[in-house]
Design a protein around this motif. Structure first.
Motif, mmCIF file in Angstrom:
data_model
loop_
_atom_site.group_PDB
_atom_site.id
_atom_site.type_symbol
_atom_site.label_atom_id
_atom_site.label_comp_id
_atom_site.label_asym_id
_atom_site.label_seq_id
_atom_site.Cartn_x
_atom_site.Cartn_y
_atom_site.Cartn_z
ATOM 1 N N LEU A 114 21.108 -73.989 -78.106
ATOM 2 C CA LEU A 114 21.675 -72.083 -77.577
ATOM 3 C C LEU A 114 23.110 -71.433 -78.086
ATOM 4 O O LEU A 114 23.640 -71.271 -79.061
ATOM 5 C CB LEU A 114 21.446 -71.448 -76.302
ATOM 6 C CG LEU A 114 21.649 -69.945 -76.082
ATOM 7 C CD1 LEU A 114 20.597 -69.905 -76.623
ATOM 8 C CD2 LEU A 114 21.103 -69.622 -74.968
ATOM 9 N N ASP A 115 23.785 -73.205 -77.894
ATOM 10 C CA ASP A 115 25.531 -72.698 -78.070
ATOM 11 C C ASP A 115 25.455 -73.085 -79.780
ATOM 12 O O ASP A 115 26.407 -72.481 -80.192
ATOM 13 C CB ASP A 115 25.685 -74.721 -77.447
ATOM 14 C CG ASP A 115 26.014 -74.048 -75.933
ATOM 15 O OD1 ASP A 115 26.780 -73.032 -75.527
ATOM 16 O OD2 ASP A 115 25.340 -74.841 -75.551
ATOM 17 N N CYS A 117 23.148 -71.932 -81.768
ATOM 18 C CA CYS A 117 22.690 -70.703 -82.585
ATOM 19 C C CYS A 117 23.941 -69.358 -82.874
ATOM 20 O O CYS A 117 23.353 -69.054 -83.311
ATOM 21 C CB CYS A 117 21.802 -70.289 -82.267
ATOM 22 S SG CYS A 117 20.388 -71.593 -82.342
ATOM 23 N N LEU A 118 24.453 -69.911 -81.051
ATOM 24 C CA LEU A 118 25.249 -68.429 -80.974
ATOM 25 C C LEU A 118 27.491 -68.925 -81.147
ATOM 26 O O LEU A 118 27.961 -67.412 -81.388
ATOM 27 C CB LEU A 118 25.417 -68.084 -79.627
ATOM 28 C CG LEU A 118 23.600 -67.836 -79.380
ATOM 29 C CD1 LEU A 118 24.148 -67.457 -77.735
ATOM 30 C CD2 LEU A 118 23.573 -66.584 -79.719
ATOM 31 N N THR A 120 28.899 -70.977 -79.565
ATOM 32 C CA THR A 120 29.850 -70.240 -78.751
ATOM 33 C C THR A 120 31.884 -71.345 -78.599
ATOM 34 O O THR A 120 31.330 -72.068 -79.299
ATOM 35 C CB THR A 120 29.268 -71.601 -77.106
ATOM 36 O OG1 THR A 120 28.485 -72.568 -76.830
ATOM 37 C CG2 THR A 120 27.951 -70.262 -76.999
ATOM 38 N N VAL B 140 21.177 -66.296 -87.352
ATOM 39 C CA VAL B 140 20.702 -67.732 -86.328
ATOM 40 C C VAL B 140 20.713 -69.243 -87.219
ATOM 41 O O VAL B 140 21.232 -69.983 -86.202
ATOM 42 C CB VAL B 140 19.754 -67.417 -85.553
ATOM 43 C CG1 VAL B 140 19.719 -68.787 -84.418
ATOM 44 C CG2 VAL B 140 20.541 -66.456 -84.374
#
Ligand SMILES: Nc1ncnc2c1ncn2[C@@H]1O[C@H](COP(=O)(O)OP(=O)(O)OP(=O)(O)O)[C@@H](O)[C@H]1O
Ligand SMILES: [Mg+2]
Lengths: 257, 297
Positions: A114-115, A117-118, A120, B140
């Protein structure tokens, strides 16, 4: 007395009827450069495959420091601190040299999918740290100009160096080098010897080297083990090996009476 | 909605599915011959959920994605542990099984005539759903493949043994690729259902599964840009050919294109590179210099 970094105790491996390793006992001390030599097909690479979990031993125990790694999966064994290179180079060929090294930074980069894909701040921080680490070693190995070249397109000698760098990037405690000097001339071998010594000091490593270049082994190894037909012929200093009758016989080939 | 806007919507929808398959087959190197089946799961699930529970379309889409992903992981769990050939056969089997089930499970799916009369996109609504979703998917996915996790997937395609020895849990990343591809195919299937207003088995035949992989190979294994370009070429193609009354030639055209690509550009249209502004600038500079030199001579 110094600690044992890598220990093989009564390790056996059979392929069908063939005993590729027969009751091997080796203790590699911390910060040692340790040699493993022997004629072709003696069972040297098999030992590396056993240590890294690529194949499971028929019997015996393998330890790194205090940890029993005998039946651990290869990716877990890497996490414990063992890295290796391969006799027939295995790079991620289509991928750039820098990315080859980045891929090996599994212990440096911990962010989640998730980090990633985003993008961060954590992603940025860890990517930057890993990249700096990789650039530093590229500079040390004089390969900075190749960082964006696909690894498979590099000349043979450079590919070997990339593989060694990749091993280092996994933050290992013990590094296994399988014939790092294969295909190298005398001059290149000398540079390699220098480099292995430098790495050992710089990264506080314990290094095990398999090679057929005797001058390399004799020059850099503190101790070594000689293997022939899966048997451990002798263990000792390079000088002892050179004057050992069994070793001389194995290399010169002696008719069985 | 005009005819060409419809073609645009379909292109966007298939692009989402092709990007999904690109992660699995292009980046991870695991070929699949059944991903139209996962589109079917997404399509039927979304249509049925929206119809039965009277929820907004995006809830149906999420349900379709979720079920498709779960099924994909269920198939992957045993087959990804062993060598790749079993996986291809398993995907083929699941694609065929879903196709047959959708034909014969008439009370649930409506059989060959299809499932219809569910809440669908009205007029331009399809564009307002499809375009933003596609943009999010592209961004994404791009971030994903440029992260540690994307690199790990490429690493295991390039050399599984080396990937293992640098500490990559190869099985885990194969499962992630499978899950990612099934999620996107499920999403694309759901969008297709609400755009077509009817879901029927003929939309998800094995030919459709093959088209998805062909698009990935054509675009270049391991290039998101390639997948996008391939989708832009291949999805409207049958529509264009419809006017020349050459529908039957479609497969031959496909075959020919593939053979040509393999002969002249074995790495696919875009190889494993990505489009970038700086890359474009370099390309223009190189070619303009070449032109100038030619002018001087
Ligand atoms: N996976 C395997 N399956 C069956 N036999 C194997 C396997 N791996 C190695 N062997 C056999 O075990 C013996 C030892 O092989 P190994 O590769 O360890 O030799 P080596 O000492 O590294 O030789 P070289 O100097 O040529 O690299 C050989 O006879 C080889 O054929
Ligand atoms: Mg060997």
């Amino acid at each position: 007395m110094s600690t044992v970094a890598l220990g093989l105790y009564n390790v056996c491996k059979s392929f069908g009827g063939l005993k590729a390793s027969n009751n091997i006992n080796i203790e590699v001390l911390e910060h040692e450069i340790y040699g493993i030599i022997g004629p072709n097909g003696a069972g040297k690479t098999t030992l590396f495959n056993l240590i890294t979990g690529v194949i499971a031993p028929t019997s015996g125990t393998i330890r790194i420091y205090d940890k029993d790694i005998t039946n651990l999966a290869p990716d877990k064994i890497c996490g414990v601190g063992i890295a290796r290179t391969f006799q027939n180079i295995r790079l991620f060929n289509a991928v750039s040299v820098l990315e080859n090294l980045m891929i090996a930074c599994q212990q440096t980069i911990h962010y989640s999918a998730l980090d990633g894909c985003l993008r961060t701040p954590r992603f940025r921080r860890e990517e930057k740290a890993a990249q700096e680490k990789c650039m530093a070693i590229l500079e040390k190995f004089n390969l900075l100009q190749y960082k964006d070249v696909a690894a498979g397109k590099l000349p043979y000698g450079s590919q070997r160096r990339v593989e060694i760098m990749r091993a280092i990037m996994t933050n290992p405690r013990v590094v296994l080098l399988d014939e790092p000097a294969a295909g190298m001339n005398e001059e290149e071998t000398a540079t390699l010897a220098e480099m292995i010594r430098m790495l050992q000091k710089e990264y506080n490593l314990t290094i095990v080297v398999i090679d057929h270049h005797m001058d390399l082994i004799m020059e850099i190894c503190d101790r070594l083990t000689v293997i022939n037909f899966g048997e451990q012929l002798m263990t000792g200093t390079p000088e002892q090996a050179q004057s050992d009758q069994k070793v001389i016989d194995a290399y010169l080939g002696v008719d069985d009476e | 909605m005009t005819y060409w806007l419809g073609v645009l919507v379909q292109t966007c929808i298939y692009m989402i599915a092709i990007i999904g398959v690109s992660i699995l087959s292009g980046f991870c190197g695991l070929f699949t011959l059944g991903h139209a089946g996962f589109m079917a799961i997404g399509a039927y699930t979304s249509a049925i959920v929206v119809n039965t529970f009277d929820v907004p379309i995006f809830v149906g889409l999420l349900a379709g994605m979720l079920l498709s992903t779960l099924l994909g992981l269920l198939i992957g769990a045993p087959t990804l542990r062993i060598n790749g050939d079993y996986f291809i056969i398993a995907t083929m089997g699941i694609g065929e099984a879903i196709y047959l089930l959708s034909q014969y499970l008439i009370p649930v799916t409506g059989g060959p005539y299809g499932y219809m009369d569910f809440h669908s996109f009205r007029g331009m609504e399809a564009l307002f759903y499809v375009v933003p979703i596609l943009i999010v998917v592209i961004v994404v996915t791009y971030f994903f493949i440029k992260s540690k996790h994307g690199r790990n997937i490429v690493a295991l395609r390039e050399n599984e043994m080396a990937a293992l020895t640098v500490g990559i849990n190869v099985y885990r990343y194969k499962m992630i690729s499978m899950g990612y591809s099934c999620a996107l195919c499920g999403l694309a299937g759901g969008l297709l259902a609400h755009y077509m207003t009817n879901v029927n088995p003929a939309m998800f035949t094995s030919t459709k599964s093959n088209d998805l992989v062909i698009a990935v190979v054509l675009g270049g294994r391991g290039s998101l840009t390639g997948a996008i370009i391939a989708a832009m070429i291949l999805t409207p193609l049958p529509e264009l050919l419809r006017f020349s009354s050459a529908q039957e030639w479609r497969l031959i055209m496909y075959g020919l294109t593939i053979v040509l690509v393999i002969l002249f550009r074995p790495t696919g249209l875009y190889g494993d590179r990505e489009f970038s502004i700086s890359g474009l600038a370099k390309w223009i500079k190189r070619h303009s210099q070449r032109l100038m030199k030619r002018g001087e001579n």
